[in-house]
Write an enzyme that holds these catalytic residues in place. Structure first.
Site, PDB file in Angstrom:
ATOM      1  N   SER A 145       0.843  -1.203   0.000  1.00 45.87           N
ATOM      2  CA  SER A 145       0.000   0.000   0.000  1.00 45.87           C
ATOM      3  C   SER A 145       0.871   1.242   0.000  1.00 45.87           C
ATOM      4  CB  SER A 145      -0.891   0.018   1.239  1.00 45.87           C
ATOM      5  OG  SER A 145      -1.495   1.293   1.405  1.00 45.87           O
ATOM      6  N   TYR A 158      -1.405  -1.491  10.169  1.00 45.33           N
ATOM      7  CA  TYR A 158      -1.536  -1.939   8.779  1.00 45.33           C
ATOM      8  C   TYR A 158      -0.234  -1.687   8.022  1.00 45.33           C
ATOM      9  CZ  TYR A 158      -3.138  -1.692   3.885  1.00 45.33           C
ATOM     10  OH  TYR A 158      -3.278  -1.848   2.542  1.00 45.33           O
ATOM     11  N   LYS A 162       2.626  -4.261   6.275  1.00 46.59           N
ATOM     12  CA  LYS A 162       3.003  -4.165   4.872  1.00 46.59           C
ATOM     13  C   LYS A 162       4.497  -3.910   4.723  1.00 46.59           C
ATOM     14  CE  LYS A 162      -0.935  -4.821   2.792  1.00 46.59           C
ATOM     15  NZ  LYS A 162      -1.144  -6.051   1.986  1.00 46.59           N
TER      16      LYS A 162
END
Length: 249
Positions: A145, A158, A162
Site C-alpha cells: 500500500s 496496517y 506491509k
C-alpha cells in the site's frame, strides 16, 4: 507482447473483489490457470471463476492460518501439478476508528493484524518456493500500500505489516534468484478505484487526484496490469523491488 503465461498456474489470494479480482482476470486473459481464493465471499469468487471458465479454481483461504495455507497449496498441486506464480493480495483487518490513537487499540487486535498479514504472506511464500526452486522458475508478487510511504493516522499497524513484507521480499529475491529464474517483488498501489470502494472513497479521493501526476486515480485493472507483468515470464530482470503504481502520487 507474449508474457509467457500460457499453461502456467497462478494463485491469487483475496481474488473475490478489488484489485485481486482484476489480477485474476488479467492472468486468465494471458492463458494462465488461476486459483482464486476467498475468505468470506464465495459467491463473488465463484462469479469471477465463471467468467474465466475451466481454467479457474476457487479455494477458500484464511490468511494467517497455516492449515488453510497448506490446504490451498495442496488443492492447487492436485489441480495442475504446479505453482508458477503467487500473488499475495489477501488482507486481514480489524475494526477500529481511524481517528483512534494507536496506543488505544486493544493488544489482541493489533497483534492479530500483524500476525495474520505478515505470517500469512510468508507462510504461503515458504510453501510455494520449493517447487519453484525445483523447476527453476517462479514469481512472487506481494501487494502492499502507498500508505507505507505516505503514512496516515489510523494505519499504524496496517503499514507496519506491509512494510515487513517489503523487507522479506527484498531479501528473498537474493535467495531465490540463485536457484533459477525466480523473482520476488512488491507492488505498492496508491488510492485505487475498485468495484467495491467507489462510494466509500469519494469524500477524500479529490486530495489524491490533486497529487497525482496524471490528474486522476488509477482503477484496479491498471494496477493489475503491473502485477501481471511482474508475475510473467516476460519480466526477466525486475526483482527485489518495490514498484509504485500510483499515477505519480
Amino acid at each position: 507482447m507474449d508474457l509467457g503465461l500460457d499453461g502456467r498456474t497462478v494463485i491469487v489470494t483475496g481474488a473475490s473483489g478489488g484489485i485481486g479480482r482484476e489480477v485474476a482476470r488479467g492472468f486468465a486473459a494471458e492463458g494462465a490457470d488461476v486459483v482464486l481464493t476467498y475468505r468470506s465471499s464465495p459467491e463473488e469468487a465463484g462469479q469471477v471463476a465463471k467468467e474465466i471458465g475451466e481454467r479457474a479454481l476457487v479455494v477458500p483461504y484464511d490468511l494467517g492460518d497455516s492449515d488453510s495455507a497448506r490446504a490451498l497449496v495442496s488443492a492447487t498441486l492436485e489441480w495442475t501439478g504446479r505453482i508458477d506464480v503467487l500473488v499475495n493480495n489477501a488482507l486481514f483487518t480489524v475494526g477500529w476508528s481511524p481517528g483512534e490513537s494507536f496506543e488505544k487499540v486493544p493488544d489482541e487486535a493489533w497483534r492479530e493484524m500483524l500476525r495474520r498479514n505478515v505470517e500469512g504472506y510468508l507462510d504461503l511464500s515458504r510453501l510455494v518456493t520449493p517447487g519453484m526452486r525445483e523447476r527453476r522458475f517462479g514469481r512472487l508478487v506481494h501487494i502492499s500500500s502507498g500508505l507505507v510511504d505516505e503514512g496516515m493516522a489510523g494505519s499504524e499497524y496496517y503499514t507496519t505489516a506491509k512494510a515487513a513484507v517489503h523487507g522479506f521480499s527484498r531479501s528473498a529475491a537474493f535467495s531465490l534468484g540463485r536457484d533459477g529464474d525466480i523473482l520476488s517483488n512488491v507492488v505498492l498501489p496508491g488510492l485505487t478505484t475498485t468495484e467495491r470502494n467507489r462510494e466509500r472513497i469519494e469524500p477524500f479521493s479529490q486530495r489524491y487526484v490533486n497529487l497525482a501526476a496524471i490528474g486522476r486515480l488509477l482503477d484496479a485493472r491498471e494496477v493489475a496490469n503491473a502485477v501481471v507483468y511482474l508475475g510473467s515470464a516476460a519480466n526477466t530482470g525486475i526483482t527485489g523491488q518495490t514498484i509504485s503504481v500510483t499515477g505519480g502520487v
